[in-house]
Motif scaffolding. Structure first.
Motif, mmCIF file in Angstrom:
data_model
loop_
_atom_site.group_PDB
_atom_site.id
_atom_site.type_symbol
_atom_site.label_atom_id
_atom_site.label_comp_id
_atom_site.label_asym_id
_atom_site.label_seq_id
_atom_site.Cartn_x
_atom_site.Cartn_y
_atom_site.Cartn_z
ATOM 1 N N UNK A 144 0.893 -1.157 0.120
ATOM 2 C CA UNK A 144 -0.012 0.144 0.011
ATOM 3 C C UNK A 144 0.850 1.308 -0.065
ATOM 4 N N UNK A 145 2.009 1.131 0.488
ATOM 5 C CA UNK A 145 2.900 2.494 0.647
ATOM 6 C C UNK A 145 3.569 2.568 -0.548
ATOM 7 N N UNK A 146 3.489 1.826 -1.531
ATOM 8 C CA UNK A 146 4.053 1.917 -2.867
ATOM 9 C C UNK A 146 3.124 2.172 -3.910
ATOM 10 N N UNK A 147 1.949 2.343 -3.678
ATOM 11 C CA UNK A 147 0.792 2.438 -4.590
ATOM 12 C C UNK A 147 0.014 3.901 -4.638
ATOM 13 N N UNK A 148 -0.068 4.204 -5.688
ATOM 14 C CA UNK A 148 -1.186 5.333 -5.817
ATOM 15 C C UNK A 148 -2.411 4.925 -5.615
ATOM 16 N N UNK A 201 13.510 11.918 -10.570
ATOM 17 C CA UNK A 201 12.656 11.262 -9.186
ATOM 18 C C UNK A 201 12.605 9.881 -9.306
ATOM 19 N N UNK A 202 13.568 8.892 -9.088
ATOM 20 C CA UNK A 202 13.573 7.572 -9.135
ATOM 21 C C UNK A 202 12.354 7.076 -8.368
ATOM 22 N N UNK A 203 11.977 7.724 -7.353
ATOM 23 C CA UNK A 203 10.984 7.010 -6.535
ATOM 24 C C UNK A 203 9.503 6.756 -7.426
ATOM 25 N N UNK A 204 9.243 7.784 -8.275
ATOM 26 C CA UNK A 204 8.021 7.686 -9.187
ATOM 27 C C UNK A 204 8.433 6.243 -9.895
ATOM 28 N N UNK A 205 9.263 5.717 -10.397
ATOM 29 C CA UNK A 205 9.378 4.299 -10.715
ATOM 30 C C UNK A 205 9.007 3.262 -9.926
ATOM 31 N N UNK A 206 9.430 3.590 -8.573
ATOM 32 C CA UNK A 206 9.005 2.638 -7.698
ATOM 33 C C UNK A 206 7.281 2.389 -7.535
ATOM 34 N N UNK A 213 2.729 14.102 -3.964
ATOM 35 C CA UNK A 213 3.674 14.028 -4.450
ATOM 36 C C UNK A 213 4.006 13.600 -5.872
ATOM 37 N N UNK A 214 3.255 12.506 -6.426
ATOM 38 C CA UNK A 214 3.215 12.183 -7.853
ATOM 39 C C UNK A 214 2.621 13.299 -8.450
ATOM 40 N N UNK A 215 1.259 13.604 -8.174
ATOM 41 C CA UNK A 215 0.831 14.711 -9.181
ATOM 42 C C UNK A 215 1.699 16.134 -9.390
ATOM 43 N N UNK A 254 13.631 2.808 -17.764
ATOM 44 C CA UNK A 254 14.206 3.531 -16.745
ATOM 45 C C UNK A 254 14.457 2.720 -15.423
ATOM 46 N N UNK A 255 13.602 1.623 -14.870
ATOM 47 C CA UNK A 255 13.668 1.017 -14.007
ATOM 48 C C UNK A 255 15.063 0.075 -14.077
ATOM 49 N N UNK A 256 15.209 -0.293 -15.213
ATOM 50 C CA UNK A 256 16.511 -1.215 -15.499
ATOM 51 C C UNK A 256 17.918 -0.357 -15.219
ATOM 52 N N UNK A 257 17.715 1.021 -15.815
ATOM 53 C CA UNK A 257 18.802 1.959 -15.680
ATOM 54 C C UNK A 257 19.145 2.236 -14.097
ATOM 55 N N UNK A 258 17.867 2.359 -13.605
ATOM 56 C CA UNK A 258 17.901 2.926 -12.020
ATOM 57 C C UNK A 258 18.693 1.510 -11.464
ATOM 58 N N UNK A 259 18.150 0.286 -11.660
ATOM 59 C CA UNK A 259 18.744 -0.825 -10.857
ATOM 60 C C UNK A 259 20.142 -0.977 -11.255
#
Length: 277
Positions: free
Chosen positions: A3-7, A141-146, A104-106, A194-199
């Motif tokens: 839940x803490x990683x979902x919009x 903002x790497x957290x957006x990809x999370x 934050x996302x918006x 982007x996720x692959x690059x951040x990883x």
């Protein structure tokens, strides 16, 4: 944790009220000073909004924490400490972490740099621009990809982004559903690379070694253990790729190669007359 990683995991009514707070009863504007939610303490209470603190300040502090340490670093207590207030004070402005994530996302979407499309700009260039804007967002903002964004917060940032990006497909002879599907396809590709690059960046950071340094350190052992005759294709192709990428993986190459294939696929949907405009 999920839940803490979902919009869209918070109270929809309260989230929408905060997202579209331009017309709230407190009279605040999206970019100006705002007081807290309408359900504030009664007049005369000692517990009220802290003077000078706004919803924007809370969101900015949360974004800063997430930019620095990812979503694991984002807690209501950490946001309160950054702002110099008690955690309970934050609840005067934002009901909880779920609603804060949506804000934050918006906000990140609303602040994205966006280039206007010229009327005669080729569609591939327009779609490439949209892809590049989203890649830059994830790297900024790497957290957006999370975040899992199955139910995006329908705030001004989300709607501004959607309106702008649909414009890349306007006038190409696609029906409305095809336009939405094409955009979803492009954005899904960008998020995956982007996720692959951040990883890859995380691995470099955590190991304190770049890919080039890691392979150089392990090359002698790999040379002794790897049987090129048993794996001729892997040996030949892997060596060619490693030389081209200057390592095991090139985010820029993966992005450019993949985006070109995405554009080629979309071209099959677009009538020739519209594609040439």
């Amino acid at each position: 944790m999920a839940k803490e990683r979902s919009s869209g995991a918070g109270d929809p009514a309260r989230t929408l009220e905060l997202l579209w707070r331009e017309g709230a009863a407190d009279g605040g504007s999206r970019r100006g000073s705002r007081q807290g939610p309408r359900q504030g303490p009664r007049q005369g209470s000692r517990r009220g909004p802290r003077q000078g603190l706004t919803v924007d300040a809370v969101v900015d502090a949360a974004i800063g924490l997430a930019d620095e340490g990812g979503l694991d670093a984002l807690t209501m207590r950490a946001v309160a400490q950054r702002l110099g207030v008690t955690p309970m004070t934050l609840y005067t402005y934002v009901p909880g972490k779920a609603e804060l994530l949506d804000l934050m996302l918006d906000t990140a979407f609303l602040r994205m740099p966006r280039a206007a499309f010229a009327a005669d700009e080729p569609w591939r260039e327009r779609v490439t621009a949209v892809a590049g804007e989203n890649r830059a967002l994830y790297l900024r903002h790497p957290w957006v990809a999370e975040l899992r964004v199955h139910r995006p917060p329908l705030g001004p940032g989300v709607m501004t982004k959607y309106e702008h990006e649909l414009g890349a497909f306007e006038g190409l002879g696609l029906d409305d559903v095809a336009m939405d599907s094409a955009l979803t396809h492009v954005l899904g590709f960008v998020q995956s690379v982007a996720r692959a690059e951040l990883d890859a960046r995380a691995v470099d950071r955590e190991s304190a070694m770049s890919d080039h340094e890691w392979w150089a350190a392990h090359e002698p052992l790999l040379a002794r253990m790897f049987d090129a005759e048993r794996f001729p294709l892997a040996s030949r192709v892997g060596e060619a790729a490693a030389v081209a990428y200057q390592g095991v993986y090139s985010p820029d190459h993966a992005y450019a190669f993949g985006l070109a294939r995405v554009l080629d696929g979309l071209a099959a949907l677009i009538p020739p007359a519209a594609a040439g405009r």
